[in-house]
Design an enzyme around this catalytic site. Structure first.
Site, PDB file in Angstrom:
ATOM      1  N   THR A 190       4.249   6.370  -8.456  1.00 24.00           N
ATOM      2  CA  THR A 190       2.935   6.504  -9.091  1.00 24.00           C
ATOM      3  C   THR A 190       1.891   6.853  -8.036  1.00 24.00           C
ATOM      4  O   THR A 190       2.155   6.810  -6.832  1.00 24.00           O
ATOM      5  CB  THR A 190       2.507   5.206  -9.796  1.00 24.00           C
ATOM      6  N   GLU A 191       0.714   7.200  -8.519  1.00 24.94           N
ATOM      7  CA  GLU A 191      -0.389   7.408  -7.582  1.00 24.94           C
ATOM      8  C   GLU A 191      -0.732   6.078  -6.910  1.00 24.94           C
ATOM      9  O   GLU A 191      -0.451   4.996  -7.445  1.00 24.94           O
ATOM     10  CB  GLU A 191      -1.613   7.968  -8.303  1.00 24.94           C
ATOM     11  N   PHE A 209      -3.636   3.627  -5.112  1.00 27.96           N
ATOM     12  CA  PHE A 209      -5.039   3.284  -4.896  1.00 27.96           C
ATOM     13  C   PHE A 209      -5.115   2.400  -3.659  1.00 27.96           C
ATOM     14  O   PHE A 209      -4.667   1.254  -3.668  1.00 27.96           O
ATOM     15  CB  PHE A 209      -5.607   2.557  -6.118  1.00 27.96           C
ATOM     16  N   ASP A 246       1.086  -0.776 -14.391  1.00 28.33           N
ATOM     17  CA  ASP A 246       2.207  -1.581 -14.889  1.00 28.33           C
ATOM     18  C   ASP A 246       2.400  -1.428 -16.389  1.00 28.33           C
ATOM     19  O   ASP A 246       2.568  -2.402 -17.122  1.00 28.33           O
ATOM     20  CB  ASP A 246       2.009  -3.053 -14.526  1.00 28.33           C
TER      21      ASP A 246
END
Length: 330
Positions: free
Chosen positions: A102-103, A105, A170
């Site tokens: 996923t990306e 952060f 999630d």
């Protein structure tokens, strides 16, 4: 194998199926079912999050692993500014492990970020709350029916500290979620709501997130110590109190995310809040002044009394609206 960039020594621990993504050994976090490592997208030149769900550690059958993978792949179809982007997912049958990327952060999750920045105005909390509701509205209005997150918590929400943008993460792990609630008998009625695919469950969790942001008290939908006391602790700001209570207290029909975005908590002009807070401060000042006069303190209109009153008003005035820091001591 070494690459330029990544963790300190640039050692690649694993490569993705398509040869585009690599995983480094740096562990970013670990939850009940998965571990998250720093990864790298060699095509775009950006960091990514590489999550691993170990079937052996979690005692998952092959069929359960395949079901989890399908759910993660469904997350790849979601496209929204406030939902974490899923890039790739696959099941490694030999290692009995699910990998998904996923990306990333870099500011981490919202719970840790909030605890790091303890002095926070309501304006920031409103901004985050509105973004969360935008994400939930998108999830709850899918063409195939509502998609329920079921376990929305501040540590499953991720933030870009430079812009203040947040994203819900999630998603799509309902198979694992059911197991989590089976393990927590105290979750009671809440787990039933999740398993019944009720929007009410997400609204309730959202309310807990907002209360946590206001009080700095970590909250979990399966366990909420002193929830009534926490709710009362924000009562000094009625608009915030009524909003959170609307999410947490079932008084009939559950409000939708869109309806909550139209709540006066978001729509009421800040100037109006400042006027109300200023009026409350003047009222407190007058009450205290009257009490002191009755006790023979001060000399009515004396110069010294005027100076005291001026200092008192300055002190009370510093407690206006967005400057309150909601916190529960002890």
């Amino acid at each position: 194998m070494s690459v330029n960039g990544g963790d300190d020594d640039g050692v690649v621990e694993q490569e993705g199926l398509l040869g585009r993504y690599v995983r480094y050994g740096e562990l970013l976090g670990r939850g009940r079912f998965k571990a998250v490592y720093r990864g790298f997208d060699e095509k775009q030149g950006t960091d990514v999050a590489w999550a691993k769900i170990d079937g052996n550690e979690n005692d998952l059958t092959k069929e359960e692993m395949e079901q989890v993978l399908r759910e993660v792949e469904d997350g790849q179809k979601l496209k929204h500014d406030n939902i974490i982007k899923y890039h790739l997912a696959w099941l490694d049958y030999d290692a009995h492990c699910i990998n998904f990327i996923t990306e990333l952060f870099t500011s981490g999750n919202l719970r840790d970020y909030r605890m790091k920045h303890k002095h926070l105005g309501m304006k920031a909390i409103r901004k985050w709350g509105k973004q969360l509701l935008a994400g939930l509205e998108y999830l709850h209005n899918q063409d195939d029916g509502p998609l329920i997150h079921g376990d929305l918590r501040c540590d499953k929400i991720y933030i870009n500290g430079h812009t203040g943008d947040i994203k819900i993460g999630d998603l799509g792990l309902s198979t694992l979620l059911e197991r989590r609630y089976r393990e927590k008998a105290e979750s009671g009625d809440y787990s039933n709501l999740v398993q019944a695919n009720k929007i009410m469950a997400d609204v309730y969790c959202f309310g807990l997130c907002m209360l946590e942001l206001m009080t700095l008290e970590p909250l979990d939908p399966t366990k909420q110590p002193q929830l009534d006391e926490l709710l009362e602790s924000v009562a000094k700001t009625p608009v915030a109190y009524n909003f959170v209570k609307r999410c947490l207290v079932n008084e009939g029909r559950t409000p939708t995310a869109a309806e909550l975005m139209a709540d006066e908590f978001f729509t009421r002009p800040e100037e109006e809040e400042r006027k109300e807070s200023s009026s409350m401060s003047r009222s407190k000042s007058q009450t205290l002044r009257s009490s002191m006069d009755l006790q023979g303190v001060g000399g009515g209109d004396s110069e010294a009394d005027q100076d005291f009153s001026s200092d008192l008003n300055k002190t009370l005035g510093s407690l206006k609206g967005d400057q309150f820091q909601f916190r529960v001591e002890g």
